[in-house]
Design a protein around this motif. Structure first.
Motif, PDB file in Angstrom:
ATOM      1  N   LYS A  19      10.706  -6.829   5.579  1.00 21.07           N
ATOM      2  CA  LYS A  19      11.738  -7.355   6.476  1.00 21.07           C
ATOM      3  C   LYS A  19      12.922  -6.395   6.586  1.00 21.07           C
ATOM      4  O   LYS A  19      13.549  -6.301   7.632  1.00 21.07           O
ATOM      5  N   LEU A  20      13.238  -5.685   5.504  1.00 20.97           N
ATOM      6  CA  LEU A  20      14.327  -4.708   5.551  1.00 20.97           C
ATOM      7  C   LEU A  20      13.906  -3.417   6.241  1.00 20.97           C
ATOM      8  O   LEU A  20      14.754  -2.651   6.681  1.00 20.97           O
ATOM      9  N   THR A  21      12.618  -3.184   6.342  1.00 21.74           N
ATOM     10  CA  THR A  21      12.104  -1.926   6.896  1.00 21.74           C
ATOM     11  C   THR A  21      11.734  -2.063   8.366  1.00 21.74           C
ATOM     12  O   THR A  21      12.256  -1.358   9.214  1.00 21.74           O
ATOM     13  N   ASP A  22      10.809  -2.979   8.678  1.00 21.38           N
ATOM     14  CA  ASP A  22      10.316  -3.111  10.053  1.00 21.38           C
ATOM     15  C   ASP A  22      10.643  -4.453  10.687  1.00 21.38           C
ATOM     16  O   ASP A  22      11.067  -4.510  11.813  1.00 21.38           O
ATOM     17  N   ASN A  23      10.386  -5.559   9.993  1.00 21.41           N
ATOM     18  CA  ASN A  23      10.737  -6.901  10.454  1.00 21.41           C
ATOM     19  C   ASN A  23      10.034  -7.320  11.743  1.00 21.41           C
ATOM     20  O   ASN A  23      10.668  -7.744  12.698  1.00 21.41           O
ATOM     21  N   PHE A  24       8.716  -7.188  11.774  1.00 15.57           N
ATOM     22  CA  PHE A  24       7.941  -7.715  12.886  1.00 15.57           C
ATOM     23  C   PHE A  24       7.226  -8.970  12.402  1.00 15.57           C
ATOM     24  O   PHE A  24       7.743  -9.690  11.570  1.00 15.57           O
ATOM     25  N   SER A  25       6.057  -9.242  12.871  1.00 13.50           N
ATOM     26  CA  SER A  25       5.325 -10.464  12.536  1.00 13.50           C
ATOM     27  C   SER A  25       4.711 -10.398  11.135  1.00 13.50           C
ATOM     28  O   SER A  25       4.643  -9.331  10.513  1.00 13.50           O
ATOM     29  N   ILE A  26       4.227 -11.538  10.671  1.00 16.72           N
ATOM     30  CA  ILE A  26       3.549 -11.594   9.382  1.00 16.72           C
ATOM     31  C   ILE A  26       2.248 -10.797   9.453  1.00 16.72           C
ATOM     32  O   ILE A  26       1.855 -10.149   8.490  1.00 16.72           O
ATOM     33  N   LYS A  27       1.600 -10.820  10.594  1.00 18.03           N
ATOM     34  CA  LYS A  27       0.378 -10.021  10.773  1.00 18.03           C
ATOM     35  C   LYS A  27       0.691  -8.543  10.547  1.00 18.03           C
ATOM     36  O   LYS A  27      -0.040  -7.840   9.850  1.00 18.03           O
ATOM     37  N   GLU A  28       1.783  -8.066  11.132  1.00 14.94           N
ATOM     38  CA  GLU A  28       2.185  -6.668  10.938  1.00 14.94           C
ATOM     39  C   GLU A  28       2.620  -6.415   9.496  1.00 14.94           C
ATOM     40  O   GLU A  28       2.399  -5.344   8.947  1.00 14.94           O
ATOM     41  N   ALA A  29       3.242  -7.411   8.874  1.00 16.90           N
ATOM     42  CA  ALA A  29       3.623  -7.283   7.466  1.00 16.90           C
ATOM     43  C   ALA A  29       2.383  -7.083   6.610  1.00 16.90           C
ATOM     44  O   ALA A  29       2.382  -6.282   5.674  1.00 16.90           O
ATOM     45  N   GLY A  30       1.316  -7.809   6.938  1.00 16.91           N
ATOM     46  CA  GLY A  30       0.061  -7.647   6.206  1.00 16.91           C
ATOM     47  C   GLY A  30      -0.488  -6.243   6.321  1.00 16.91           C
ATOM     48  O   GLY A  30      -0.958  -5.660   5.336  1.00 16.91           O
ATOM     49  N   LYS A  31      -0.419  -5.672   7.518  1.00 11.86           N
ATOM     50  CA  LYS A  31      -0.883  -4.283   7.704  1.00 11.86           C
ATOM     51  C   LYS A  31      -0.019  -3.318   6.899  1.00 11.86           C
ATOM     52  O   LYS A  31      -0.507  -2.403   6.258  1.00 11.86           O
ATOM     53  N   TRP A  32       1.293  -3.516   6.953  1.00  9.43           N
ATOM     54  CA  TRP A  32       2.223  -2.634   6.246  1.00  9.43           C
ATOM     55  C   TRP A  32       2.005  -2.712   4.744  1.00  9.43           C
ATOM     56  O   TRP A  32       1.938  -1.701   4.060  1.00  9.43           O
ATOM     57  N   LEU A  33       1.889  -3.937   4.225  1.00  9.78           N
ATOM     58  CA  LEU A  33       1.726  -4.125   2.785  1.00  9.78           C
ATOM     59  C   LEU A  33       0.373  -3.623   2.282  1.00  9.78           C
ATOM     60  O   LEU A  33       0.249  -3.254   1.120  1.00  9.78           O
ATOM     61  N   ASN A  34      -0.635  -3.604   3.135  1.00  8.52           N
ATOM     62  CA  ASN A  34      -1.975  -3.188   2.719  1.00  8.52           C
ATOM     63  C   ASN A  34      -2.191  -1.683   2.767  1.00  8.52           C
ATOM     64  O   ASN A  34      -3.308  -1.217   2.566  1.00  8.52           O
ATOM     65  N   GLN A  35      -1.137  -0.925   3.003  1.00 12.75           N
ATOM     66  CA  GLN A  35      -1.254   0.532   2.875  1.00 12.75           C
ATOM     67  C   GLN A  35      -1.435   0.860   1.391  1.00 12.75           C
ATOM     68  O   GLN A  35      -0.781   0.261   0.534  1.00 12.75           O
ATOM     69  N   LYS A  36      -2.307   1.781   1.098  1.00 11.32           N
ATOM     70  CA  LYS A  36      -2.610   2.114  -0.298  1.00 11.32           C
ATOM     71  C   LYS A  36      -1.347   2.420  -1.095  1.00 11.32           C
ATOM     72  O   LYS A  36      -1.185   1.956  -2.224  1.00 11.32           O
ATOM     73  N   GLU A  37      -0.431   3.166  -0.509  1.00 12.97           N
ATOM     74  CA  GLU A  37       0.791   3.566  -1.208  1.00 12.97           C
ATOM     75  C   GLU A  37       1.671   2.358  -1.546  1.00 12.97           C
ATOM     76  O   GLU A  37       2.244   2.280  -2.631  1.00 12.97           O
ATOM     77  N   ILE A  38       1.773   1.422  -0.616  1.00 12.16           N
ATOM     78  CA  ILE A  38       2.581   0.216  -0.851  1.00 12.16           C
ATOM     79  C   ILE A  38       1.912  -0.658  -1.905  1.00 12.16           C
ATOM     80  O   ILE A  38       2.571  -1.180  -2.808  1.00 12.16           O
ATOM     81  N   LEU A  39       0.601  -0.823  -1.784  1.00 13.98           N
ATOM     82  CA  LEU A  39      -0.136  -1.611  -2.780  1.00 13.98           C
ATOM     83  C   LEU A  39       0.046  -1.026  -4.178  1.00 13.98           C
ATOM     84  O   LEU A  39       0.232  -1.762  -5.145  1.00 13.98           O
ATOM     85  N   ASP A  40       0.028   0.300  -4.280  1.00 10.81           N
ATOM     86  CA  ASP A  40       0.210   0.958  -5.584  1.00 10.81           C
ATOM     87  C   ASP A  40       1.605   0.688  -6.142  1.00 10.81           C
ATOM     88  O   ASP A  40       1.762   0.385  -7.325  1.00 10.81           O
ATOM     89  N   ILE A  41       2.621   0.802  -5.288  1.00 14.23           N
ATOM     90  CA  ILE A  41       3.997   0.582  -5.737  1.00 14.23           C
ATOM     91  C   ILE A  41       4.183  -0.852  -6.237  1.00 14.23           C
ATOM     92  O   ILE A  41       4.832  -1.093  -7.248  1.00 14.23           O
ATOM     93  N   LEU A  42       3.588  -1.807  -5.516  1.00 14.70           N
ATOM     94  CA  LEU A  42       3.758  -3.227  -5.849  1.00 14.70           C
ATOM     95  C   LEU A  42       2.711  -3.740  -6.839  1.00 14.70           C
ATOM     96  O   LEU A  42       2.726  -4.915  -7.198  1.00 14.70           O
ATOM     97  N   ASN A  43       1.809  -2.850  -7.241  1.00 11.54           N
ATOM     98  CA  ASN A  43       0.749  -3.214  -8.184  1.00 11.54           C
ATOM     99  C   ASN A  43      -0.078  -4.391  -7.655  1.00 11.54           C
ATOM    100  O   ASN A  43      -0.304  -5.383  -8.352  1.00 11.54           O
ATOM    101  N   LEU A  44      -0.491  -4.278  -6.407  1.00 15.66           N
ATOM    102  CA  LEU A  44      -1.300  -5.302  -5.750  1.00 15.66           C
ATOM    103  C   LEU A  44      -2.652  -4.727  -5.362  1.00 15.66           C
ATOM    104  O   LEU A  44      -2.793  -3.512  -5.189  1.00 15.66           O
ATOM    105  N   GLU A  45      -3.618  -5.614  -5.181  1.00 16.94           N
ATOM    106  CA  GLU A  45      -4.899  -5.240  -4.606  1.00 16.94           C
ATOM    107  C   GLU A  45      -4.856  -5.573  -3.127  1.00 16.94           C
ATOM    108  O   GLU A  45      -4.056  -6.401  -2.688  1.00 16.94           O
TER     109      GLU A  45
END
Length: 161
Positions: free
Chosen positions: A65-91
């Motif tokens: 929300k602080l970076t792009d702030n579009f839809s939840i669908k777009e948030a899912g795409k953003w969060l599922n980037q390998k680099e973001i998943l690694d930072i947040l320790n998510l699968e």
């Protein structure tokens, strides 16, 4: 020494495409910092114990929300980037996880808001006053409301009228 009659042309090096990824680490670090400072981990973790870590998802959503702030669908795409998943320790996860996360937060919003306020007041010594919530965006699904014909789905879901 440069003489006044000499002309120097500034040249830039040619750009060579590569596979580097730019990740907005600043917003993620800021959210993580205040998340820890305000003890949000304890506030949110009591609402979910199975599946993906709720705190990592909330940190990810706040950072998005602080970076792009579009839809939840777009948030899912953003969060599922390998680099973001690694930072947040998510699968990797499906965007439905984010909708379920928001539903969970919505069901527990009164307790969460009270806990956040308690944390803010104790951390910063705020004076207790009246609080007015301003919801600038309202989501309604259905066909009965007259105003519904003017709305649209931010996630472009044709089944959500």
């Amino acid at each position: 020494m440069i003489r006044s009659n000499e002309h120097h042309k500034t040249e830039s090096l040619p750009t060579i495409p590569n596979k580097n990824i730019c990740v907005p680490i600043g917003s993620i670090l800021a959210v993580q910092y205040f998340y820890e400072k305000l003890n949000f981990c304890d506030i949110f973790s009591k609402h979910k114990s199975k599946g993906l870590d709720l705190n990592s998802l909330v940190i990810g959503l706040l950072s998005y929300k602080l970076t792009d702030n579009f839809s939840i669908k777009e948030a899912g795409k953003w969060l599922n980037q390998k680099e973001i998943l690694d930072i947040l320790n998510l699968e990797s996860f499906h965007e439905r996880v984010l909708y379920r996360t928001l539903e969970l937060l919505g069901r527990n919003k009164e307790e969460i808001l009270c806990d956040i306020l308690d944390s803010l007041f104790s951390t910063y010594g705020f004076e207790e006053t009246n609080i007015n919530l301003d919801w600038t965006s309202i989501v309604l699904h259905g066909t009965k409301a007259n105003l519904g014909k003017f709305g649209y789905s931010r996630d472009h879901k044709p089944d959500k009228l």
